[in-house]
Design an enzyme around this catalytic site. Sequence first.
Site, PDB file in Angstrom:
ATOM      1  CG  ASP A  90      -1.798   1.223   1.301  1.00 58.92           C
ATOM      2  OD1 ASP A  90      -2.473   1.519   0.300  1.00 58.92           O
ATOM      3  OD2 ASP A  90      -1.813   1.881   2.358  1.00 58.92           O
ATOM      4  CD  GLU A 135      -5.848   0.453  -3.045  1.00 57.11           C
ATOM      5  OE1 GLU A 135      -6.549  -0.314  -2.366  1.00 57.11           O
ATOM      6  OE2 GLU A 135      -5.563   1.607  -2.705  1.00 57.11           O
ATOM      7  CG  ASP A 145      -0.480   3.416   6.194  1.00 59.80           C
ATOM      8  OD1 ASP A 145      -0.767   4.122   5.211  1.00 59.80           O
ATOM      9  OD2 ASP A 145      -0.476   3.842   7.360  1.00 59.80           O
TER      10      ASP A 145
END
Length: 165
Positions: free
Chosen positions: A7, A67, A140
């Site tokens: 992330d 992502e 996170d």
Amino acid sequence: MRVLGIDCGSRVTGYGVIDTLGSDCVLVHCGTIRSKSSDSLPVRLRSIHNGIAEIIRELRPEAAAFESLFYATNVQSALKLGHVRGVSMFAAAYANLPIFEYSPLEVKSAVTGYGRAEKIQVQQMVRALLKLSVSPEPYDASDALAVAICHVHTHRFNKSIAVNL
């Protein structure tokens, strides 16, 4: 299969490594790579790259999942995030890991069943799916684990479709 989920963030980059055991996902390790906001962007990028490279060396994942970029109204933030994704992906590519990308909607849907879930919902579902006694923190790290779980679920689904064709 061992998967590294990442992330990306310019100040805090979360990571999560999971193994698959049968139909279960098992936590190997998760955490964050933190950069000082007082450091220049190149110094922060080097720190993030070196941190990801070290995680890959130590934990030896077989794939890396990220992502994908999302729409951002702040152009400066989007550019910084792009740089962080670039050095993180480069670390994975340099280690010859296959790289996969999933939209925020895909990640949230895979983990919670709802593509617009809040961070707390994602964190709670990560805890449940990995059978943890406490929720992984900070967000996170739990978001990075969610990306890794999304990859495992997607990989399994695609594999089952290929077998049935």
